[in-house]
Design a protein around this motif. Structure first.
Motif, short mmCIF file in Angstrom:
data_model
loop_
_atom_site.label_atom_id
_atom_site.label_comp_id
_atom_site.label_asym_id
_atom_site.label_seq_id
_atom_site.Cartn_x
_atom_site.Cartn_y
_atom_site.Cartn_z
N LYS A 214 36.73 53.37 -13.22
CA LYS A 214 35.74 52.67 -14.05
C LYS A 214 36.41 51.48 -14.72
CE LYS A 214 36.17 55.16 -18.43
NZ LYS A 214 35.41 55.80 -19.52
N SER A 234 33.25 51.62 -8.52
CA SER A 234 31.98 51.67 -7.78
C SER A 234 30.80 51.19 -8.62
CB SER A 234 31.71 53.10 -7.30
OG SER A 234 31.67 54.00 -8.40
N THR A 235 30.98 51.10 -9.94
CA THR A 235 29.90 50.66 -10.81
C THR A 235 30.40 49.70 -11.88
OG1 THR A 235 30.20 52.53 -12.33
CG2 THR A 235 28.64 52.83 -10.52
N ASP A 238 25.85 47.64 -17.37
CA ASP A 238 24.99 46.51 -17.71
C ASP A 238 25.55 45.80 -18.94
OD1 ASP A 238 22.94 44.77 -17.42
OD2 ASP A 238 21.39 46.09 -18.25
N LEU A 257 32.29 48.77 -4.67
CA LEU A 257 31.06 48.34 -5.31
C LEU A 257 29.91 48.29 -4.31
CD1 LEU A 257 32.45 45.46 -7.54
CD2 LEU A 257 31.71 47.73 -8.30
N THR A 258 28.76 48.78 -4.74
CA THR A 258 27.51 48.68 -3.98
C THR A 258 26.46 48.04 -4.88
OG1 THR A 258 26.68 50.84 -4.67
CG2 THR A 258 28.09 50.78 -2.72
N ASN A 259 25.36 47.62 -4.29
CA ASN A 259 24.28 47.04 -5.10
C ASN A 259 23.68 48.06 -6.05
OD1 ASN A 259 24.06 45.31 -2.27
ND2 ASN A 259 23.70 44.09 -4.13
N ASP A 260 23.71 49.34 -5.67
CA ASP A 260 23.19 50.38 -6.55
C ASP A 260 24.07 50.55 -7.78
OD1 ASP A 260 21.08 50.85 -4.84
OD2 ASP A 260 22.13 52.45 -3.74
N GLY A 261 25.33 50.23 -7.65
CA GLY A 261 26.26 50.38 -8.77
C GLY A 261 26.36 49.15 -9.65
N ILE A 262 25.63 48.10 -9.29
CA ILE A 262 25.64 46.88 -10.08
C ILE A 262 24.27 46.67 -10.69
CG2 ILE A 262 25.94 44.38 -10.00
CD1 ILE A 262 27.88 44.71 -7.73
N PRO A 263 24.15 46.57 -12.01
CA PRO A 263 22.85 46.34 -12.66
C PRO A 263 22.22 45.03 -12.20
CG PRO A 263 24.53 46.98 -14.26
CD PRO A 263 25.25 46.68 -12.98
#
Length: 353
Positions: A214, A234-235, A238, A257-263
């Motif tokens: 993290k 991975s995240t 916000d 990192l994925t799009n789901d892990g990025i606000p």
């Protein structure tokens, strides 16, 4: 009889002349010798004696406050003269630094000890506390498992990369409010907690190539550059970068990192100039602020090009300041770029797909 007197007079005159010339030459020689002796005395007075320099080191007269002991196969720290401000011990076999190592040289400003064999159990707990003028400490490429204790408040740069650091206690950097650069890359750090809350002046933080899962909490608002590549992130929370009003360079490449892990809008901060998200698992381009100039997205799985990621609207005033955009190594193709892209990215000098 008359001729004899004449000859004696001439002889005495010649002898007198020779003595006078010799006296003159002797006087010139004396003056020259006196000038030389004065100059030598003056040089000795202004150039520190080399007698206090350890035999295994070099103390150049042209830089009288520096001592070079690097790459000498040293196993122990030599005596440090009191006049020294800069000491270089890198690339040796030094395994310990005792509390009295710099007892005589408390005016040190730079201590360079990288590329040795120093372990945390062999480094004195108060060895650096007496160095009230210390600005730079280099301990890269050693065997340290924890941050040295009692570091002076004067410290501005701390180099601890390529060691064995795993966890940073919350008080590990307490009191270092003048620190501007902290290099912790190439360690085994998993957790940093709130260790950075003490660093009110920090500008550069390098945590690349560690075991972070993290992003670090409690970063100071002074931070301008953060390097987090080659971790296991991975995240991103916000508003994470909005809490850093001076941030300019962010590197997050080679993570998970994925799009789901990025606000929806984590990188919308006006100060950000360079963002590196290359070699992650992104399928879409995350939205960024229009002030961003360099954007690296190569090596992901991006399938679409959205103008909305760069420009909410496009007109004379509203456009992206992107200069370099890299999208090579993705699934996207050249014909996937919308025709109005040049209006939004009008300042781009390189778009690599």
């Amino acid at each position: 009889m008359k001729w004899i007197l004449i000859l004696i007079t001439v002889s005495l005159w010649e002898i007198s002349q020779c003595q006078y010339e010799e006296d003159t030459l002797w006087w010139l020689s004396y003056m020259q010798n006196q000038f030389y002796n004065y100059d030598s005395f003056y040089e000795e007075d202004r150039t520190p004696s080399s007698q206090d320099c350890p035999l295994e080191c070099d103390c150049p007269p042209s830089f009288p406050t520096a001592m070079y002991c690097d790459s000498r196969n040293l196993k122990h720290l030599p005596y440090v003269p009191s006049r020294m401000k800069y000491v270089y011990f890198q690339n040796n076999q030094i395994s310990s630094v005792q509390d009295d190592a710099f007892e005589n040289a408390t005016g040190l400003m730079w201590v360079v000890l990288n590329d040795n064999q120093i372990g945390s159990e062999k480094i004195g707990g108060k060895v650096f506390s007496k160095l009230k003028n210390l600005e730079r400490l280099y301990l890269d490429s050693n065997n340290l498992s924890r941050v040295p204790s009692s570091l002076p408040r004067s410290l501005r740069e701390l180099h601890l990369s390529s060691n064995l650091l795993g966890r940073l206690p919350s008080n590990a950097l307490e009191g270092l409010e003048n620190l501007t650069a902290l290099h912790l890359h190439d360690n085994q750090i998993q957790d940093v907690g709130g260790v950075f809350k003490w660093l009110k002046s920090l500008v550069i933080l390098d945590l690349s190539n560690n075991n972070l899962r993290k992003v670090p909490d409690g970063l100071p608002t002074s931070l301008q550059q953060i390097y987090l590549e080659f971790n296991h992130l991975s995240t991103i929370p916000d508003e994470y970068f909005r809490a850093l009003p001076n941030i300019q360079y962010v590197r997050l490449s080679h993570n998970q990192l994925t799009n789901d892990g990025i606000p929806s809008n984590p990188f919308n901060t006006t100060s950000l100039l360079e963002l590196d998200l290359s070699y992650n698992n992104l399928q879409r381009i995350p939205p960024v602020n229009t002030n961003l100039e360099h954007f690296y997205l190569q090596g992901n799985q991006i399938t679409e090009f959205s103008i909305g990621s760069f420009c909410k609207s496009v007109d004379i005033i509203n456009f992206s300041r992107i200069q370099v955009l890299r999208l090579d190594g993705n699934i996207i193709q050249q014909n996937d770029i919308p025709p109005d892209t040049p209006l939004c990215l009008r300042q781009a000098s390189l778009i690599d797909i």
